[in-house]
Scaffold this active site. Structure first.
Site, mmCIF file in Angstrom:
data_model
loop_
_atom_site.group_PDB
_atom_site.id
_atom_site.type_symbol
_atom_site.label_atom_id
_atom_site.label_comp_id
_atom_site.label_asym_id
_atom_site.label_seq_id
_atom_site.Cartn_x
_atom_site.Cartn_y
_atom_site.Cartn_z
ATOM 1 C CE LYS A 79 2.255 5.655 34.454
ATOM 2 N NZ LYS A 79 3.707 5.542 34.736
ATOM 3 C CB SER A 154 4.093 7.586 38.100
ATOM 4 O OG SER A 154 4.595 6.974 36.918
ATOM 5 C CB SER A 178 7.091 5.102 37.046
ATOM 6 O OG SER A 178 7.185 6.369 37.637
#
Lengths: 497, 104
Positions: A79, A154, A178
């Protein structure tokens, strides 16, 4: 079967038996990324040269007979809020669009030490603030099960990459859902470990008392493999747990007999999609018919979780994001004095959701409001922790939905922040309590989209969570499945990455 | 009683060092009023006698020997700075000009 269709565990065996090489593996994933990423937009930055370098170096070590980590040569996605030395780490924000970290996050060091080729950096909601990956300053990621739907957020880029075979494993971060909510929306396994289990050093801070690095994978076994690598104490993170767990793999097949299971009443709510609720109840009865003792349990504090979270997380964010001032790194806008420079840099560099949260946090911490908002929220957090402590005296595992609905349409919630926040309603209290929480595939909705179950256990019970996840994987209805990517045949639309 | 954030938006934006244009302010004030209205639900709870939680884990403060170890070289530390001169970051003047400098 194509290489990308295998699990990380199977690929690891194949590498050890020299049935394939890491270079072949990386090339297969890079081809897959080239084919699919233009439509799904899971990656912000691809790092093919670096991945091939690592792969070749691991292959050479294997030929020389050197001892290697079980994940050596297995590609991974990271990420883009996790620092990678020499590789852009943007947090999907204009303010860090060109930022190149001078150091690696501790978890990235672990990937490098193990010889895992990093395929690239995945898309996210700006600074991990969001539930759909639409808050990325660059482009939204799409759900590989249906390109008109969001992948969740996210960590939407990491979830979509794993779901569509653009990476066998990925790292994400979870502050208030997330990892788990996008895992649910993309039909993969997403683990938020116990707070402190995995080092946060090098994870770009959003809300430090809640942020936790975790994994996205295709199965419980793959999750355990990656967790074995990244979990553990870190002298660079004073909030990392000082002890080390036992291996996460050896009890995976222990089953569910005699487990005390609580079905969380608030996470099978009437307001949820009916099929999602039905899937949770079906999963609970599956546990029961296999020897677990299942009851419904009420956690009334869950109803206050969202309110407490949306004061605590923005308060911490407003403080953490104070560092983006155009001086040491990031976007810079000139001003006639330093105050104007700060205000313009931040006003132009941050996107709308980040600004909203900074404003909420600044307000909640400001003189005259602190006691009623921030302090009260921290006290409510204590009440939530106590409720969890009590409930874990009676239950080993809690089960509920990982998201109130399957994936929603792109644009559906972008104009209504409160509706967007509600997408994390199942995930948020686990974060506030600091307990480990795991989203796993829970069957399919009549729309064809995956639905997610969420399993929660007491602090440091990741082994138990993965054991129950492994049980569900053996059953046809909750077995992980891959999306059929019908869009591959058709040419990509204009625009995108 | 609802919350009207319109009266607060300038004060809070100033505290947060955020420049917002007028449209952004209006839009944000409406949204923040709604969000805070929801967040205020926690005020129904009686929290008297309850300690706040600022952190979930109770581990002793991590101590270590105070040893000198190598840190990142300056060139790396400064590589991302938007404006620099020699080994410094550069910013506009921080202190206001002294009164005898004005008008010269």
């Amino acid at each position: 079967m194509e290489l990308f269709e295998y699990s990380a565990y199977e690929l690891s065996k194949m590498l050890q038996r020299k049935k394939t090489s890491s270079e072949e593996l990386v090339r297969s994933y890079l081809k897959r990324i080239e084919l699919i990423n233009p439509r799904v937009n899971a990656y912000i930055t691809a790092t093919p040269a670096l991945a091939l370098d690592t792969a070749q170096s691991v292959d050479n070590k294997r030929i020389r007979g050197e001892e290697l980590h079980p994940l050596a040569g297995i590609p991974v996605a990271v990420k883009d809020n996790i620092s990678t030395a020499g590789i852009k780490t943007t947090c999907a924000s204009r303010i860090l669009e060109h930022y190149i970290p001078p150091y690696d996050a501790t978890v990235v060091k672990a990937l490098n030490r193990a010889g895992m080729p990093v395929l690239g950096k995945t898309n996210l909601d700006e600074f991990a603030m969001g539930s759909s990956t639409e808050n990325s300053a660059f482009f939204p990621t799409r759900n590989p099960w249906d390109l008109e739907k969001v992948p969740g957020g996210s960590s939407g880029g990491s979830a979509a990459a794993v779901a569509s075979g653009m990476a066998p494993l990925a790292l994400g971060s979870d502050t208030g859902g997330s990892i788990r909510q996008p895992a649910a929306l993309c039909g993969v396994t997403g683990l938020r470990p116990t707070y402190g289990r995995v080092s946060r050093y090098g994870l770009v801070a959003f809300a430090s008392s809640l942020d936790q690095v975790g994994t996205l994978a295709l199965s419980a076994r793959d999750t355990a493999l990656l967790l074995n690598l990244v979990a553990g104490p870190d002298p660079h993170d004073s909030t990392s747990l000082p002890d080390r767990d036992r291996d996460y793999i050896d009890n995976l097949t222990a089953g569910v007999e005699n487990l005390r299971v609580g079905v969380i009443k608030q996470n099978v709510a009437d307001s949820f999609d009916r099929e999602v609720t039905a899937a949770v109840l079906k999963a609970a009865s599956l546990l029961e018919s296999n020897g677990a003792r299942v009851e419904e349990v009420s956690l009334p504090m869950i109803d206050y979780g969202l309110s407490a979270y949306y004061l605590i997380a923005p308060s911490e964010a407003s403080s953490n994001l104070g560092r983006y001032d155009g001086v040491r790194y990031g976007y810079f806008a000139p001003g006639k004095d330093i105050s104007e420079m700060f205000c313009r840099t931040r006003g132009e560099g941050f996107g709308p959701e980040v600004k909203r949260r900074i404003m909420i946090g600044t307000y909640a911490l400001s003189a005259g409001y602190y006691d009623a908002y921030y302090l009260q929220a921290m006290k409510v957090r204590t009440m939530i922790r106590r409720e969890y402590e009590e409930v874990f005296k009676r239950y080993d595992i809690l089960i509920g939905a990982a998201s109130p609905t399957p994936a929603f349409k792109l644009g559906e919630k972008t104009s209504d922040p409160l509706q967007m926040y509600l997408s994390d309603v199942c995930n948020i209290t686990d974060s506030l309590a600091g307990v480990p929480s795991l989203a796993i595939p829970g069957g399919f909705h009549s729309s064809g989209l995956p639905m997610g179950l969420q399993l929660t256990a007491a602090p440091q019970s990741e082994r138990l969570l993965l054991q129950v996840a492994c049980f569900f994987e053996q059953h046809p209805e909750t077995k992980p499945r891959r999306p059929e990517l019908d869009f591959i045949e058709s040419p990509p639309e204009e625009g995108g990455m | 009683m609802g919350i009207d954030f319109n009266r607060e938006v300038d004060r809070v934006a100033r505290l947060a060092r955020l420049s917002l244009d007028p449209d952004e302010k209006k839009h944000m004030a409406d949204q923040l009023s709604d969000i805070l209205e929801t967040a205020r639900r926690i005020q129904e709870l009686d929290t008297s006698g309850i300690e706040p939680t600022s952190h979930v884990i109770n581990i002793p403060v991590a101590m270590r020997e105070d040893e000198v170890k190598p840190s990142l070289p300056l060139s790396k530390v400064l590589q991302n700075a938007p404006r620099r001169e020699n080994d410094y970051v550069k910013v506009p003047r921080v202190t206001p000009p002294a009164s005898n400098e004005e008008g010269k």
